[in-house]
Scaffold this active site. Structure first.
Site, short mmCIF file in Angstrom:
data_model
loop_
_atom_site.label_atom_id
_atom_site.label_comp_id
_atom_site.label_asym_id
_atom_site.label_seq_id
_atom_site.Cartn_x
_atom_site.Cartn_y
_atom_site.Cartn_z
N HIS A 18 0.84 -1.21 0.00
CA HIS A 18 0.00 0.00 0.00
C HIS A 18 0.88 1.26 0.00
CE1 HIS A 18 -3.11 -2.62 2.27
NE2 HIS A 18 -3.69 -2.32 1.12
N LYS A 42 -18.63 -5.66 6.44
CA LYS A 42 -17.33 -6.33 6.47
C LYS A 42 -16.79 -6.37 7.90
CE LYS A 42 -13.63 -6.27 3.14
NZ LYS A 42 -12.97 -5.57 2.06
N ARG A 91 -1.97 -6.35 -8.25
CA ARG A 91 -0.89 -7.32 -8.07
C ARG A 91 -0.99 -8.35 -9.20
NH1 ARG A 91 -2.89 -7.84 -2.07
NH2 ARG A 91 -4.69 -7.39 -3.36
N SER A 129 -2.83 -7.80 3.04
CA SER A 129 -3.06 -7.58 4.47
C SER A 129 -3.39 -8.88 5.20
CB SER A 129 -4.19 -6.58 4.68
OG SER A 129 -3.87 -5.35 4.08
P1 ADP Z 1 -9.97 -3.49 -0.44
O1 ADP Z 1 -10.74 -4.25 0.62
O2 ADP Z 1 -10.64 -2.22 -0.87
O3 ADP Z 1 -9.53 -4.32 -1.62
P2 ADP Z 1 -7.15 -3.45 0.39
O4 ADP Z 1 -6.57 -2.72 1.54
O5 ADP Z 1 -7.06 -4.93 0.40
O6 ADP Z 1 -8.66 -2.95 0.34
O7 ADP Z 1 -6.52 -2.93 -0.97
C1 ADP Z 1 -6.64 -1.59 -1.37
C2 ADP Z 1 -6.05 -1.47 -2.77
O8 ADP Z 1 -4.63 -1.66 -2.68
C3 ADP Z 1 -6.56 -2.52 -3.76
O9 ADP Z 1 -6.67 -1.91 -5.04
C4 ADP Z 1 -5.48 -3.57 -3.76
O10 ADP Z 1 -5.42 -4.25 -5.00
C5 ADP Z 1 -4.24 -2.69 -3.55
N1 ADP Z 1 -3.14 -3.44 -2.95
C6 ADP Z 1 -3.16 -4.18 -1.81
N2 ADP Z 1 -1.95 -4.75 -1.58
C7 ADP Z 1 -1.14 -4.34 -2.60
C8 ADP Z 1 0.23 -4.61 -2.98
N3 ADP Z 1 1.01 -5.41 -2.26
N4 ADP Z 1 0.70 -4.03 -4.11
C9 ADP Z 1 -0.11 -3.24 -4.85
N5 ADP Z 1 -1.40 -2.97 -4.58
C10 ADP Z 1 -1.91 -3.51 -3.47
#
Ligand code: ADP
Length: 159
Positions: A18, A42, A91, A129
């Site tokens: 992130h 959620k 990803r 995460s």
């Molecule tokens: P959500 O529940 O909205 O998907 P996340 O916190 O899981 O929330 O992810 C937020 C955004 O960040 C999403 O677009 C996800 O694909 C992106 N993201 C999460 N981890 C990574 C990573 N390691 N590299 C690039 N983008 C990421």
């Protein structure tokens, strides 16, 4: 006109993946709002306040990044803060279908707001995460996967 971009997500917790997307997006826009989602449907591990506090600490030195939280429709929140761009990270191929649907739905709901995708850095492509939480719970080393403040929050919450 000042360009404002919005990076929404669960950030449960924020990871280096992130953080990498945040840093790179902040160079492309005048202002970046990192928005922590609070979706009542959620179940989150960290509260919205905890997720917001961690992110605020992570981006403390950046003048053009703010952290906020929102519930309800993302495009309505984007309108409210004057953002015309939503940033999402990609990803592997497995992210694509979900992100594609989400982007099309958001555009359908509000054609003024468009989604831009940032490719993950190769070092962070396997970081998500939920996996970080699991490794931390089992006592594995996560120090190179999350910012130090997140490691601290995880240890305090888990042990
Ligand atoms: P959500 O529940 O909205 O998907 P996340 O916190 O899981 O929330 O992810 C937020 C955004 O960040 C999403 O677009 C996800 O694909 C992106 N993201 C999460 N981890 C990574 C990573 N390691 N590299 C690039 N983008 C990421």
């Amino acid at each position: 006109m000042r360009t404002i971009a919005l990076y929404p997500g669960s950030f449960d917790p924020p990871t280096n993946g992130h953080y990498d997307i945040i840093k790179r997006s902040a160079t492309l826009f005048d202002k970046l709002i990192v928005a922590v989602a609070e979706n009542p449907a959620k179940k989150y591990f960290f509260s919205v306040d905890e997720r917001t506090s961690m992110l605020r600490e992570i981006v403390r030195e950046y003048d053009n990044i703010e952290v906020d939280h929102f519930d309800g429709l993302l495009v309505e929140y984007a309108d409210k803060i004057g953002a015309v761009t939503i940033i999402r990270g990609l990803r592997a191929l497995s992210d694509f279908e979900y992100e594609f649907e989400l982007a099309l739905m958001n555009r359908h709901l509000n054609a003024n707001v468009d989604t831009i995708f940032m490719m993950t850095d190769e070092h962070y492509s396997f970081i998500r995460s939920s996996l970080v939480r699991e490794v931390a719970r089992l006592g594995g080393d996560i120090s190179d996967k999350v910012p130090p403040v997140v490691e601290k929050y995880l240890k305090e919450k888990l042990f």
